[in-house]
Design a protein around this motif. Structure first.
Motif, PDB file in Angstrom:
ATOM      1  N   TYR A   1       0.840  -1.206   0.000  1.00  0.00           N
ATOM      2  CA  TYR A   1       0.000   0.000   0.000  1.00  0.00           C
ATOM      3  C   TYR A   1       0.870   1.248   0.000  1.00  0.00           C
ATOM      4  CZ  TYR A   1      -3.020   3.726   1.742  1.00  0.00           C
ATOM      5  OH  TYR A   1      -3.676   4.917   1.900  1.00  0.00           O
ATOM      6  N   TYR A   2       1.903   1.271   0.823  1.00  0.00           N
ATOM      7  CA  TYR A   2       2.756   2.454   0.901  1.00  0.00           C
ATOM      8  C   TYR A   2       3.630   2.596  -0.349  1.00  0.00           C
ATOM      9  CZ  TYR A   2       1.520   3.686   5.690  1.00  0.00           C
ATOM     10  OH  TYR A   2       0.843   4.101   6.812  1.00  0.00           O
ATOM     11  N   TYR A   3       4.260   1.500  -0.776  1.00  0.00           N
ATOM     12  CA  TYR A   3       5.254   1.612  -1.847  1.00  0.00           C
ATOM     13  C   TYR A   3       4.661   1.548  -3.255  1.00  0.00           C
ATOM     14  CZ  TYR A   3       9.441   1.844   0.969  1.00  0.00           C
ATOM     15  OH  TYR A   3      10.429   2.275   1.824  1.00  0.00           O
TER      16      TYR A   3
ATOM     17  N   VAL B   1      14.033  -0.699  -4.263  1.00  0.00           N
ATOM     18  CA  VAL B   1      15.092  -0.182  -5.146  1.00  0.00           C
ATOM     19  C   VAL B   1      14.499   0.545  -6.347  1.00  0.00           C
ATOM     20  CG1 VAL B   1      16.961  -0.842  -6.699  1.00  0.00           C
ATOM     21  CG2 VAL B   1      16.817  -1.859  -4.413  1.00  0.00           C
ATOM     22  N   LEU B   2      13.472  -0.039  -6.966  1.00  0.00           N
ATOM     23  CA  LEU B   2      12.846   0.604  -8.129  1.00  0.00           C
ATOM     24  C   LEU B   2      12.179   1.920  -7.747  1.00  0.00           C
ATOM     25  CD1 LEU B   2      11.275  -2.471  -9.967  1.00  0.00           C
ATOM     26  CD2 LEU B   2      13.348  -1.209 -10.570  1.00  0.00           C
TER      27      LEU B   2
ATOM     28  N   LYS C   1      13.279   5.853  -9.045  1.00  0.00           N
ATOM     29  CA  LYS C   1      12.363   6.869  -9.574  1.00  0.00           C
ATOM     30  C   LYS C   1      12.457   8.160  -8.764  1.00  0.00           C
ATOM     31  CE  LYS C   1       9.037   3.535 -11.412  1.00  0.00           C
ATOM     32  NZ  LYS C   1       7.694   2.931 -11.261  1.00  0.00           N
ATOM     33  N   LEU C   2      12.602   8.028  -7.463  1.00  0.00           N
ATOM     34  CA  LEU C   2      12.777   9.217  -6.632  1.00  0.00           C
ATOM     35  C   LEU C   2      14.046   9.956  -7.014  1.00  0.00           C
ATOM     36  CD1 LEU C   2      11.872  10.915  -4.144  1.00  0.00           C
ATOM     37  CD2 LEU C   2      13.384   9.464  -2.774  1.00  0.00           C
ATOM     38  N   SER C   3      15.117   9.215  -7.246  1.00  0.00           N
ATOM     39  CA  SER C   3      16.376   9.817  -7.650  1.00  0.00           C
ATOM     40  C   SER C   3      16.233  10.575  -8.963  1.00  0.00           C
ATOM     41  CB  SER C   3      17.452   8.739  -7.779  1.00  0.00           C
ATOM     42  OG  SER C   3      18.676   9.293  -8.200  1.00  0.00           O
ATOM     43  N   SER C   4      15.500   9.989  -9.903  1.00  0.00           N
ATOM     44  CA  SER C   4      15.276  10.631 -11.186  1.00  0.00           C
ATOM     45  C   SER C   4      14.452  11.901 -11.038  1.00  0.00           C
ATOM     46  CB  SER C   4      14.567   9.658 -12.139  1.00  0.00           C
ATOM     47  OG  SER C   4      14.206  10.288 -13.334  1.00  0.00           O
TER      48      SER C   4
END
Length: 389
Positions: free
Chosen positions: A29-31, A342-343, A347-350
């Protein structure tokens, strides 16, 4: 069916599987819902190019106290932002001890027409909190749209203002962006960045739902009319920490919250001189107001934390018991969880330019509940003497 299961497996094994399944659903739910929506988010208006919107005048307010390095190195970056309309930087010089601070600000005032400085003189008989200084800065601002930042951080680029301006859409605008911690060698830095990422994912996800409870004091803003109509920080003037959190929760129902996520709209906290002890004490001080959060917010944060605790307790126990089918199930869910994390972080890094400490983050996922417990006990057993006037 239950009788057949009990004949094959012990009540302990079945109980552990049930806990594992529920906690894994909480994780999903969170991720896969909340955090995925956050890391895919760009900005709150459907804009293809910066030039497609009209940029309103903006005031940037920052409170300083003898931060000479900030004046010399960061303030010029704020004063030279690329922006399509007028903007000003309001510096509140809060009870300076150094003449050098005053002199440096005067020099900048001569160089930049968009710098306005107001000084709070030292008065031994009158103590005040950061909230008063910030309120003075907001009152001094000549424009209605106000961005707030802090001297411990700096905009990542001279386009920061252009992107953050997207968030001001009406008289009830509440705007927030992402704040990261500068990347330096050492465990303290990796740990601090990990905690910041977890906290940011939780708070930004809630903000995107229109239910903000905490925004970065280094990268946020609101409309002056919204601030004064809500009577600002009047409800907690004596509290010396967490004024932004409590104010955000005070106005959350009346404000339109806009989240801006772009690598050029980030502010970066300088970690020079940090060590684990002073970072942890600062964290304890800044999270003191958690006790005043609404029950729904506490439930939201604690559910994510307790979900981690019960997932790892159940899966690791099942691995130790080595019942083949449950061992395989536990190992599979652990692998799925790691891949999903990790995925999501990629996306957060991008989206933000954040440098992710992947290994530290995965380890922290296991130990986060114990970290939160220690932090909570520390806040209650030995609270900072500077919390109240």
């Amino acid at each position: 069916m239950l009788e057949n299961l009990l004949a094959l497996y012990t009540p302990l094994e079945l109980g552990l599987v049930s806990v594992m399944a529920v906690s894994f659903l909480i994780f999903l739910y969170y991720y896969l819902y909340l955090f995925q929506r956050t890391v895919r988010h760009k900005h709150s208006k459907k804009i293809q190019k910066i030039g497609e919107i009209y940029a309103d005048p903006i005031s940037i307010v920052v409170v300083i106290k003898d931060e000479t390095d900030y004046i010399d190195n960061t303030l010029p970056l704020l004063l030279s932002q690329e922006y399509d309309n007028d903007y000003e930087v309001v510096v509140v010089n809060d009870t300076p001890d150094l003449e050098q601070t005053i002199d440096s600000l005067k020099e900048l005032e001569e160089r930049y027409d968009n710098l306005y400085v107001t000084t709070i003189k030292k008065d031994r008989s009158f103590k005040h909190t950061h909230k008063l200084a910030l309120t003075i800065g907001i009152k001094a601002a000549k424009f209605d749209n106000i961005l707030i930042t802090e001297p411990k951080s700096a905009p990542i680029s001279n386009e920061w203002l252009n992107y953050m301006a997207y968030g001001f859409t009406n008289k009830k605008s509440l705007v927030t962006g992402y704040t990261c911690i500068s990347h330096t060698p050492g465990f303290t830095n990796r740990f601090a960045r990990t905690v910041n990422i977890v906290s940011s994912l939780l708070s930004l996800s809630r903000a995107l739902e229109g239910k903000p409870y905490k925004l970065s004091g280094c990268n946020m803003g609101y409309n002056a009319e919204l601030f004064f109509n809500s009577k600002g920080f009047n409800r907690y003037l004596r509290l010396n920490s967490g004024e932004n959190d409590l104010f955000i929760q005070q106005i959350r129902k009346s404000a339109d919250t806009n989240v801006i996520l772009n690598p050029k709209a980030v502010t970066v906290i300088n970690t020079e001189g940090w060590n684990f002890r002073n970072w942890y004490n600062c964290r304890k001080f800044e999270t003191y107001t958690f006790r005043y959060y609404p029950a729904s917010v506490k439930f939201y944060i604690r559910t994510e934390t307790y979900g981690k605790l019960f997932f790892w307790l159940s899966t690791l126990t099942l691995l130790i018991l080595q019942t083949p089918i449950f061992w395989i199930a536990a190992a599979t869910l652990i692998l799925i969880k790691i891949v999903t994390i990790v995925l999501t972080l990629k996306k957060l890094s991008s989206r933000t330019g954040e440098k992710i400490p992947y290994i530290t983050y995965l380890l922290y996922d296991i130990f986060a509940p114990f970290d939160q417990l220690i932090l909570s006990l520390s806040r209650n057993i030995s609270p900072s003497k500077d919390l109240w006037l």
